[in-house]
Design an enzyme around this catalytic site. Sequence first.
Site, PDB file in Angstrom:
ATOM      1  N   SER A 122      33.445  24.202  52.870  1.00 33.03           N
ATOM      2  CA  SER A 122      32.720  23.268  52.018  1.00 33.03           C
ATOM      3  C   SER A 122      31.447  23.926  51.470  1.00 33.03           C
ATOM      4  O   SER A 122      31.527  24.960  50.822  1.00 33.03           O
ATOM      5  CB  SER A 122      32.433  21.980  52.802  1.00 33.03           C
ATOM      6  OG  SER A 122      32.035  20.938  51.954  1.00 33.03           O
ATOM      7  N   ASP A 178      41.970  16.163  49.208  1.00 29.60           N
ATOM      8  CA  ASP A 178      40.519  16.182  49.438  1.00 29.60           C
ATOM      9  C   ASP A 178      39.826  15.227  48.466  1.00 29.60           C
ATOM     10  O   ASP A 178      39.876  15.414  47.252  1.00 29.60           O
ATOM     11  CB  ASP A 178      39.993  17.606  49.259  1.00 29.60           C
ATOM     12  CG  ASP A 178      38.581  17.780  49.814  1.00 29.60           C
ATOM     13  OD1 ASP A 178      37.843  16.782  49.925  1.00 29.60           O
ATOM     14  OD2 ASP A 178      38.218  18.928  50.128  1.00 29.60           O
ATOM     15  N   HIS A 210      39.433  16.585  53.491  1.00 26.00           N
ATOM     16  CA  HIS A 210      38.301  17.499  53.608  1.00 26.00           C
ATOM     17  C   HIS A 210      38.134  17.919  55.065  1.00 26.00           C
ATOM     18  O   HIS A 210      37.261  17.428  55.784  1.00 26.00           O
ATOM     19  CB  HIS A 210      37.032  16.830  53.073  1.00 26.00           C
ATOM     20  CG  HIS A 210      35.921  17.789  52.787  1.00 26.00           C
ATOM     21  ND1 HIS A 210      35.989  18.742  51.787  1.00 26.00           N
ATOM     22  CD2 HIS A 210      34.705  17.963  53.365  1.00 26.00           C
ATOM     23  CE1 HIS A 210      34.882  19.436  51.746  1.00 26.00           C
ATOM     24  NE2 HIS A 210      34.080  18.993  52.705  1.00 26.00           N
TER      25      HIS A 210
END
Length: 237
Positions: A122, A178, A210
């Site tokens: 991320s 996601d 995610h």
Amino acid sequence: MAVAQKLQRCAVSQTGKHSASVIFLHGSGDTGQGLRAWVRDVLKQDMAFTHIRVIYPTAPARPYTPMRGALSHVWFDRYKISADCAEHLESIDSMCSLLGSVIQEEIRAGVPKHRMIIGGFSMGGAMALHLACRYHPEVAGVFALSSFLNKDSVVYQAAQGRRGQPLPELFQCHGSADELVLHRWGEDTGALLRGVGMATSFHSIPGLNHQLSLMELERLRSWILKKLPPNSPSNGQ
């Protein structure tokens, strides 16, 4: 905001001779210890190698605009979580300087930059791209899991400026489901970097949101070993 001059970190040491290093950056709100535990939970063991040390630094806590200024362990600030807004370059560049000290420690331990890989999950993946492409393009590779760069990122400009010169290879994984970091943001990031001459590979993980998955960590491990083999002629073994 001033940040600490020494980053906390944890590491998984190599089981044999130390000849390569991986710096793995956590996502927003996490820590190095938390990411290591998450990786271990998914793999059912640490991501460990005979010759590679895996380092998990922790971002200092700082005010984070998407959380209305609340303190969080984030690598840099964002005006909002969007691919369309400007980057917060002051905080990004400040953290690149601090993370550079981690790289220098590995160099002092005898590991040259071309035997290092920088990556993250991320926000950690975006941070890794800034660090590798703008400041340390000599590293062997960079990986970005469930990550994206803003559409006007200075990373693209830096890579464009290095056309004809070595750039690290990029490994991307992104979950098709996601909802926080949209799949197309990751795809667009890879496409734009390919367009300025960077070698990239993009792996879409069906149904993944995610989060980390066994499939992507196994693919990542194989890619790391390909880029940092234990018996590379360049490391003197």
